[in-house]
Design a protein around this motif. Structure first.
Motif, PDB file in Angstrom:
ATOM      1  N   ILE A  95       0.545  -1.240   0.310  1.00 21.84           N
ATOM      2  CA  ILE A  95      -0.140  -0.283  -0.033  1.00 21.84           C
ATOM      3  C   ILE A  95       0.860   1.146  -0.224  1.00 21.84           C
ATOM      4  O   ILE A  95       1.915   1.503   0.632  1.00 21.84           O
ATOM      5  N   LEU A  96       1.136   2.621  -1.384  1.00 30.21           N
ATOM      6  CA  LEU A  96       1.367   3.698  -1.275  1.00 30.21           C
ATOM      7  C   LEU A  96      -0.024   4.830  -0.999  1.00 30.21           C
ATOM      8  O   LEU A  96      -0.613   5.199  -1.692  1.00 30.21           O
ATOM      9  N   TYR A  97       0.696   5.167   0.200  1.00 23.38           N
ATOM     10  CA  TYR A  97      -0.488   5.918   0.555  1.00 23.38           C
ATOM     11  C   TYR A  97       0.192   7.756   1.155  1.00 23.38           C
ATOM     12  O   TYR A  97       1.743   7.387   1.251  1.00 23.38           O
ATOM     13  N   LEU A  98      -0.093   8.874   1.214  1.00 26.04           N
ATOM     14  CA  LEU A  98       0.695  10.052   1.910  1.00 26.04           C
ATOM     15  C   LEU A  98      -0.588  10.287   2.943  1.00 26.04           C
ATOM     16  O   LEU A  98      -1.353  10.637   2.990  1.00 26.04           O
ATOM     17  N   LYS A  99      -0.004   9.410   4.064  1.00 25.45           N
ATOM     18  CA  LYS A  99      -0.380   9.890   5.480  1.00 25.45           C
ATOM     19  C   LYS A  99      -1.013  11.879   6.322  1.00 25.45           C
ATOM     20  O   LYS A  99      -0.287  12.473   6.121  1.00 25.45           O
ATOM     21  N   GLY A 100      -2.345  11.499   6.583  1.00 20.16           N
ATOM     22  CA  GLY A 100      -2.768  13.361   6.877  1.00 20.16           C
ATOM     23  C   GLY A 100      -3.987  14.085   5.335  1.00 20.16           C
ATOM     24  O   GLY A 100      -4.220  14.481   5.723  1.00 20.16           O
ATOM     25  N   ILE A 101      -3.322  13.391   4.898  1.00 21.40           N
ATOM     26  CA  ILE A 101      -4.077  13.876   3.296  1.00 21.40           C
ATOM     27  C   ILE A 101      -5.375  13.810   3.154  1.00 21.40           C
ATOM     28  O   ILE A 101      -6.526  14.360   2.655  1.00 21.40           O
ATOM     29  N   GLN A 102      -5.784  12.186   3.666  1.00 21.78           N
ATOM     30  CA  GLN A 102      -7.191  11.488   3.390  1.00 21.78           C
ATOM     31  C   GLN A 102      -6.848  10.908   5.178  1.00 21.78           C
ATOM     32  O   GLN A 102      -6.949   9.827   4.616  1.00 21.78           O
ATOM     33  N   PRO A 103      -7.981  11.323   5.810  1.00 17.72           N
ATOM     34  CA  PRO A 103      -8.152  10.796   7.284  1.00 17.72           C
ATOM     35  C   PRO A 103      -9.015   9.530   6.299  1.00 17.72           C
ATOM     36  O   PRO A 103      -8.353   8.160   7.864  1.00 17.72           O
ATOM     37  N   ALA A 104      -9.551   9.349   6.036  1.00 21.64           N
ATOM     38  CA  ALA A 104     -10.942   8.042   5.760  1.00 21.64           C
ATOM     39  C   ALA A 104      -9.602   6.796   5.605  1.00 21.64           C
ATOM     40  O   ALA A 104     -10.136   5.805   6.107  1.00 21.64           O
ATOM     41  N   VAL A 105      -8.290   7.053   4.204  1.00 20.01           N
ATOM     42  CA  VAL A 105      -7.915   5.645   3.545  1.00 20.01           C
ATOM     43  C   VAL A 105      -6.731   5.513   5.173  1.00 20.01           C
ATOM     44  O   VAL A 105      -6.110   4.662   5.238  1.00 20.01           O
ATOM     45  N   ASP A 106      -6.196   7.172   5.833  1.00 21.95           N
ATOM     46  CA  ASP A 106      -5.646   6.780   6.932  1.00 21.95           C
ATOM     47  C   ASP A 106      -5.784   6.001   7.563  1.00 21.95           C
ATOM     48  O   ASP A 106      -5.115   4.571   8.541  1.00 21.95           O
ATOM     49  N   LYS A 107      -6.895   5.375   8.194  1.00 11.60           N
ATOM     50  CA  LYS A 107      -7.903   4.735   9.358  1.00 11.60           C
ATOM     51  C   LYS A 107      -7.860   3.403   8.580  1.00 11.60           C
ATOM     52  O   LYS A 107      -7.326   2.332   9.159  1.00 11.60           O
ATOM     53  N   ALA A 108      -8.595   3.024   7.576  1.00 15.14           N
ATOM     54  CA  ALA A 108      -8.485   1.975   6.726  1.00 15.14           C
ATOM     55  C   ALA A 108      -7.394   1.130   6.650  1.00 15.14           C
ATOM     56  O   ALA A 108      -7.148  -0.089   6.980  1.00 15.14           O
ATOM     57  N   ILE A 109      -6.107   1.706   6.397  1.00 19.49           N
ATOM     58  CA  ILE A 109      -5.370   1.110   6.568  1.00 19.49           C
ATOM     59  C   ILE A 109      -4.247   0.530   7.281  1.00 19.49           C
ATOM     60  O   ILE A 109      -3.958  -0.514   7.389  1.00 19.49           O
ATOM     61  N   ASP A 110      -4.786   2.312   8.481  1.00 22.18           N
ATOM     62  CA  ASP A 110      -4.176   1.398  10.165  1.00 22.18           C
ATOM     63  C   ASP A 110      -4.552   0.084  10.015  1.00 22.18           C
ATOM     64  O   ASP A 110      -4.845  -0.689  10.514  1.00 22.18           O
ATOM     65  N   GLN A 111      -5.863  -0.478   9.870  1.00 25.63           N
ATOM     66  CA  GLN A 111      -7.093  -1.646  10.293  1.00 25.63           C
ATOM     67  C   GLN A 111      -6.674  -2.895   8.952  1.00 25.63           C
ATOM     68  O   GLN A 111      -6.958  -3.904   8.794  1.00 25.63           O
ATOM     69  N   SER A 112      -5.699  -2.542   7.916  1.00 22.51           N
ATOM     70  CA  SER A 112      -5.977  -3.474   6.697  1.00 22.51           C
ATOM     71  C   SER A 112      -4.697  -4.487   7.116  1.00 22.51           C
ATOM     72  O   SER A 112      -5.308  -5.522   6.717  1.00 22.51           O
ATOM     73  N   GLY A 113      -3.991  -4.864   7.976  1.00 18.24           N
ATOM     74  CA  GLY A 113      -3.070  -5.643   8.104  1.00 18.24           C
ATOM     75  C   GLY A 113      -2.250  -5.865   7.413  1.00 18.24           C
ATOM     76  O   GLY A 113      -1.831  -7.174   7.399  1.00 18.24           O
ATOM     77  N   VAL A 114      -2.066  -5.111   6.336  1.00 12.71           N
ATOM     78  CA  VAL A 114      -0.515  -5.317   5.061  1.00 12.71           C
ATOM     79  C   VAL A 114       0.755  -5.137   5.350  1.00 12.71           C
ATOM     80  O   VAL A 114       1.022  -3.829   6.341  1.00 12.71           O
ATOM     81  N   GLY A 115       1.387  -6.225   5.105  1.00 11.96           N
ATOM     82  CA  GLY A 115       2.625  -5.634   5.864  1.00 11.96           C
ATOM     83  C   GLY A 115       3.246  -4.468   5.743  1.00 11.96           C
ATOM     84  O   GLY A 115       4.241  -3.794   5.860  1.00 11.96           O
ATOM     85  N   GLN A 116       3.314  -4.163   4.258  1.00 15.41           N
ATOM     86  CA  GLN A 116       3.895  -3.622   3.376  1.00 15.41           C
ATOM     87  C   GLN A 116       3.320  -1.948   3.274  1.00 15.41           C
ATOM     88  O   GLN A 116       2.783  -2.478   2.214  1.00 15.41           O
ATOM     89  N   ILE A 117       3.451  -1.116   3.950  1.00 13.51           N
ATOM     90  CA  ILE A 117       2.908  -0.033   3.786  1.00 13.51           C
ATOM     91  C   ILE A 117       3.121   1.429   3.384  1.00 13.51           C
ATOM     92  O   ILE A 117       4.475   1.152   4.488  1.00 13.51           O
ATOM     93  N   VAL A 118       3.981   1.665   2.708  1.00 13.72           N
ATOM     94  CA  VAL A 118       4.644   2.964   2.991  1.00 13.72           C
ATOM     95  C   VAL A 118       4.251   4.018   2.797  1.00 13.72           C
ATOM     96  O   VAL A 118       2.900   4.560   1.621  1.00 13.72           O
ATOM     97  N   ASP A 119       4.454   4.936   3.509  1.00 14.02           N
ATOM     98  CA  ASP A 119       3.993   6.468   3.687  1.00 14.02           C
ATOM     99  C   ASP A 119       4.894   7.232   2.888  1.00 14.02           C
ATOM    100  O   ASP A 119       5.416   7.605   3.197  1.00 14.02           O
ATOM    101  N   ALA A 120       4.700   7.894   1.970  1.00 10.90           N
ATOM    102  CA  ALA A 120       5.310   8.898   1.075  1.00 10.90           C
ATOM    103  C   ALA A 120       5.922   9.943   2.111  1.00 10.90           C
ATOM    104  O   ALA A 120       7.028  11.198   2.164  1.00 10.90           O
TER     105      ALA A 120
END
Length: 328
Positions: A95-120
């Motif tokens: 998962i590739l995202y930019l933390k802080g710009i999309q609150p709904a996305v941040d919450k979902a990613i935190d709960q996704s359980g995916v091992g490789q999460i990249v915060d730009a």
């Protein structure tokens, strides 16, 4: 292939059929099953919005399958995920995202359980931008920190790092390293693609430097305070109509201040963008006798975008700035 969802490699229906029939060979798969199996070999990358999607596509190339959470034409700041999108997040390899710009996305990613999460946002140094201290904005005096904090970013930092080609190149290198780690079998390809993209961004940076060195004015007015990094990189002054939120209405005091700034700094143009209303920008421009043009924050590509990808739209942004600032 490593660190991938094993179930992606063998279609569920094929596997179930093999077990039921007692088959041990998969050579009997149909041609369509084989095609599905082949597409399943790719690294599954989910990008939060266009600037992250572009990096994944450019660096991943043929070795990745990229899905974006923010569809074209959708304002990313206001995105709300559908249950299906949230569920699909868990199927991602990266998962590739930019933390802080999309609150709904941040919450979902935190709960996704995916091992490789990249915060730009962790791949380059973030800074605080916005309306300077003492400028009247929205009827109140705010600091740049407060404006950035309204965006919901960590520590009140400006998240729009992709609009600075230098910072975006730093993020690209971090994304390349992450894809190499997730899929070491194709590390050479990711490294080569990263180097190529960094080269393109370097050329873009050079074009901006050369194109904006000698101008009649350094000040530009825009609806959305998204261009702080770009302005700082190239010695410009960003004046936002309504700060962080492109849809917010400016106060009469802010409009009056912008009219004064426009006269003092010889501003010729008020910029608006493709994903937000242009009504306020056009009203201010008409009242002040100024022109209007598009300065695209590149949060999404649509049919209205002045280019088909990040590089082309940024080149269009440069041309618009040169014209508005009176480049010599």
């Amino acid at each position: 292939m490593t660190v991938m969802n094993a179930r992606r490699l063998i279609p569920t229906a094929t596997l179930a059929g093999a077990v039921t029939l007692g088959l041990v060979a998969l050579s009997a798969c149909s041609s369509s099953d084989a095609a599905d199996q082949k597409s399943g070999d790719k690294l599954a990358v989910t990008a939060s919005f266009y600037p992250m999607e572009f990096l994944a596509q450019q660096i991943g190339g043929d070795h990745v399958s990229v899905t974006t959470l923010t569809k074209p034409g959708v304002e990313p700041h206001d995105l709300e995920l559908k249950p299906r999108q949230t569920a699909e997040l868990g199927e991602s390899d990266v998962i590739l995202y930019l933390k802080g710009i999309q609150p709904a996305v941040d919450k979902a990613i935190d709960q996704s359980g995916v091992g490789q999460i990249v915060d730009a946002a962790s791949l380059t140094a973030l800074e605080k931008h916005g309306t300077e201290v003492g400028h009247v904005h929205g009827g109140d005096e705010h600091s740049a920190d407060e404006h950035a904090a309204e965006e919901g970013t960590p520590d009140g930092n400006d998240p729009h790092i992709w609009l600075d080609p230098v910072k975006y190149a730093e993020v690209a290198q971090g994304v390349g390293a992450a894809l190499e780690k997730a899929d070491p079998d194709n590390a050479d390809a990711y490294r080569k693609n990263t180097d190529a993209l960094v080269g393109k961004l370097g050329a873009l940076d050079t074009a901006f430097k050369q194109g904006l060195t000698d101008t009649s004015t350094k000040t530009f007015i825009t609806t959305h305070a998204a261009f702080g990094y770009l302005a700082e990189r190239y010695g410009l002054e960003q004046e936002a109509i309504a700060g962080i939120d492109p849809e917010a209405e400016p106060s009469p005091a802010r409009i009056k201040e912008l009219e004064t700034i426009a006269k003092q700094d010889k501003v010729s143009t008020v910029f608006f963008e493709t994903l937000a209303s242009d009504r306020t920008a056009k009203t201010i421009a008409a009242d002040s006798g100024l022109k209007t043009d598009v300065l695209d924050p590149l949060e999404g590509i649509t049919d209205r975008s002045k280019g088909d990808d990040y590089i082309e739209v940024m080149q269009a942004n440069l041309a618009a700035l040169q014209k508005a600032l009176g480049a010599k």
